[in-house]
Scaffold this active site. Structure first.
Site, PDB file in Angstrom:
ATOM      1  N   LYS A 143       0.463  -1.423  -0.359  1.00  0.00           N
ATOM      2  CA  LYS A 143      -0.031   0.021  -0.035  1.00  0.00           C
ATOM      3  C   LYS A 143       0.997   1.640   0.149  1.00  0.00           C
ATOM      4  O   LYS A 143       1.701   1.038   0.658  1.00  0.00           O
ATOM      5  CB  LYS A 143      -0.987   0.004   1.334  1.00  0.00           C
ATOM      6  CG  LYS A 143      -2.020   0.864   1.155  1.00  0.00           C
ATOM      7  CD  LYS A 143      -2.507   0.548   2.645  1.00  0.00           C
ATOM      8  CE  LYS A 143      -3.426   1.773   3.098  1.00  0.00           C
ATOM      9  NZ  LYS A 143      -4.772   1.453   4.251  1.00  0.00           N
ATOM     10  N   SER A 161      -9.328   0.761   3.175  1.00  0.00           N
ATOM     11  CA  SER A 161      -8.876   1.499   2.422  1.00  0.00           C
ATOM     12  C   SER A 161      -6.898   0.489   1.648  1.00  0.00           C
ATOM     13  O   SER A 161      -6.582   1.553   0.565  1.00  0.00           O
ATOM     14  CB  SER A 161      -8.017   3.071   3.192  1.00  0.00           C
ATOM     15  OG  SER A 161      -7.003   2.141   3.780  1.00  0.00           O
ATOM     16  N   SER A 193      -9.224  -1.600   6.853  1.00  0.00           N
ATOM     17  CA  SER A 193      -9.020  -1.546   6.242  1.00  0.00           C
ATOM     18  C   SER A 193      -7.619  -2.798   5.308  1.00  0.00           C
ATOM     19  O   SER A 193      -7.661  -2.383   4.113  1.00  0.00           O
ATOM     20  CB  SER A 193      -7.995  -0.018   6.171  1.00  0.00           C
ATOM     21  OG  SER A 193      -8.595   1.013   5.621  1.00  0.00           O
TER      22      SER A 193
HETATM   23  N1  GLN Z   1     -12.879   2.485   7.057  1.00  0.00           N
HETATM   24  C1  GLN Z   1     -12.125   2.984   8.020  1.00  0.00           C
HETATM   25  C2  GLN Z   1     -11.902   4.143   8.235  1.00  0.00           C
HETATM   26  O1  GLN Z   1     -12.473   5.195   7.146  1.00  0.00           O
HETATM   27  C3  GLN Z   1     -11.472   2.295   8.145  1.00  0.00           C
HETATM   28  C4  GLN Z   1      -9.375   2.816   7.661  1.00  0.00           C
HETATM   29  C5  GLN Z   1      -8.739   1.748   7.936  1.00  0.00           C
HETATM   30  O2  GLN Z   1      -8.752   0.960   8.439  1.00  0.00           O
HETATM   31  N2  GLN Z   1      -7.297   2.861   8.118  1.00  0.00           N
HETATM   32  O3  GLN Z   1     -11.361   4.558   8.926  1.00  0.00           O
END
Ligand code: GLN
Length: 486
Positions: free
Chosen positions: A79, A154, A178
């Site tokens: 990532k 994400s 994520s």
């Molecule tokens: N979707 C969640 C958020 O927007 C988790 C994001 C993540 O785990 N980085 O915060």
């Protein structure tokens, strides 16, 4: 079988036995990436020349019979919030569009020391805030099972790339889901280790009390192989445990779960969950029972407050972590006549709308007068939730739960409604708040889309999860490679 369809373990074996060169393996993956990228857009920075150079260096080392590492020649993707020395690390943000870190994240270093070859840096929601990659400042990634849909987020680029055969291993970060949510949406394994299991040094922080790093793969063996390489102590991350890690791959031999107790969370029954997810959970439950496990109901009375508390704590920590992006040191810097103007213009122009929303929320809940009312209160709720999980794990060895309430949604479907987007993480964020290990695995398909299910374990109880996953994989078979449908 095409090289890009093979597992990391399999590729490493055939490189070690000289059946294939590293160059051949890397080339096969680069050309798969080249073919699929126009449809998926999973990669922000491909590293073709770098990967080719490294492949030939590894081939030379192998020809001299130098001792290869466990992942020698295996392509991987990270990532784009993992720092890579000399290669830009954007966090999918205008703020860091041209930022080139002077060092590698520990996880990248461990993987390279094991012989793996980095072939690209994947798309994500900006600064890891989101559930669809639609918050990337650059472009949205397509789901490899249906490019009109999102891959989740994400870490959506990493999940899509692994599912579509760009690389057998990809890595992401998981603060509230994520890794697991995009793994579910793309039909691959995605694992969030126990807080403290894997070093986060050199991964751009979002919410430091929740962030963990973990792998995506298409086989359980690969996932465990990756864990053996990355889950090691690191004195550069004070939260990283110094304890010896188990031999994760031992879990692969498990065929029998006699004496094990599987927990089903009573509170989750009342949630609005897609029928296909419920169906997959039911069959996973049957598989576990057939292997000798018994099923027990557990209760987490506070879990319903998880989402609200997460959206206080994560933005609060983000507002502190992202304060460093002010135009002085890192990345984007606006033209300005004064320091205050520099801060304003840089942050105004460098951050996208979702990041700004989080920073505003986070700054608000930490401001004097609201700190106790919101932030401290949320921390108290988390302490209660942790206690409830501890109680549950005195009764069961692991928990079986949905990963996401829905199947992959369409691009644009939730973008205008932040609460609906946030709901995607309903079942994943409790594990972050309690610091627990949790795995999303493919539990089948519905109308051509993958369905994810989740196993949650006690702190440092990864072996419980992996043992159950081994039994499920033996029964359901390996997840399919995506891309045939395109
Ligand atoms: N979707 C969640 C958020 O927007 C988790 C994001 C993540 O785990 N980085 O915060």
């Amino acid at each position: 079988m095409k090289l890009y369809a093979r597992s990391a373990a399999d590729l490493a074996r055939s490189i070690r036995s000289k059946e294939h060169s590293v160059a051949e393996v890397v080339e096969a993956h680069l050309s798969r990436m080249e073919r699929m990228e126009p449809i998926l857009s999973a990669i922000i920075t491909p590293l073709k020349e770098e990967a080719r150079a490294r492949a030939s260096a590894l081939d030379i080392a192998l020809s001299r019979d130098e001792n290869p590492g466990p992942l020698t020649g295996v392509p991987f993707i990270v990532k784009d919030n993992f720092c890579t020395r000399g290669v830009r690390t954007t966090c999918a943000s205008r703020m860091l569009e041209g930022w080139v870190p002077p060092y590698d994240a520990t996880v990248v270093r461990y993987l390279e020391e094991a012989g793996a070859v980095l072939i690209g840096k994947a798309n994500m929601d900006e600064f890891a805030m989101g559930s669809s990659t639609e918050h990337s400042a650059f472009f949205t990634t397509g789901n490899p099972w249906d490019p009109r849909r999102v891959p989740g987020g994400s870490s959506g680029g990493s999940a899509a790339a692994c599912a579509a055969g760009y690389a057998p291993l990809a890595f992401g970060s998981d603060t509230g889901g994520s890794i697991r949510q995009p793994a579910a949406f793309c039909g691959v394994y995605g694992f969030k280790p126990t807080y403290g299991m894997v070093s986060r040094y050199g991964v751009v922080p979002f919410a430091s009390s929740l962030d963990q790093i973990g792998p995506f793969s298409r086989t359980l063996e690969d996932l465990l192989l990756a864990m053996e390489v990355i889950a090691r102590p690191d004195e550069r991350d004070a939260t990283c445990s110094r304890a010896l890690r188990p031999d994760f791959r031992k879990a692969l031999d498990v065929t029998d779960l006699r004496g094990k107790r599987v927990g089903l969370v009573k509170e989750f029954e009342g949630y609005d969950i897609d029928g296909a997810v419920i169906e997959s959970l039911r069959s996973a439950r049957e598989i576990l029972i057939d292997a000798g496990a018994s099923v027990v109901d557990v209760t987490l009375p506070t879990v319903g407050h998880g989402l609200a508390c997460y959206y206080i704590i994560a933005p609060a920590e983000a507002s502190s972590n992202l304060a460093r992006f002010d135009g002085v040191r890192y990345g984007f810097s606006a033209e300005a006549d004064s320091l205050i103007e520099l801060y304003h213009k840089t942050r105004q122009g460098g951050f996208g709308p979702e990041v700004k929303r989080r920073l505003l929320m986070g700054t608000y809940v930490l401001s004097s007068g609201y700190y106790d009312a919101y932030y401290n209160k949320a921390l108290k709720v988390v302490a209660i939730l942790r206690g409830e999980f501890d109680r549950a794990f005195s009764e069961v060895d692991f928990i079986l739960a949905p990963t996401t309430p829905t199947l992959p949604f369409r691009k644009g479907e939730n973008i205008g409604d932040p609460i609906r987007m946030y709901m995607s993480d309903l079942f994943t964020l409790p594990a972050n708040m309690a610091g627990l290990p949790a795995l999303s695995l493919n539990g089948g398909y519905s109308e051509g889309l993958p369905v994810g299910i989740q196993l949650i374990g006690p702190r440092f109880g990864e072996m419980e999860i992996f043992s159950a996953a081994a039994v499920i994989e033996k029964s359901l078979g390996l997840p399919r490679l995506a891309g045939g449908v395109l």
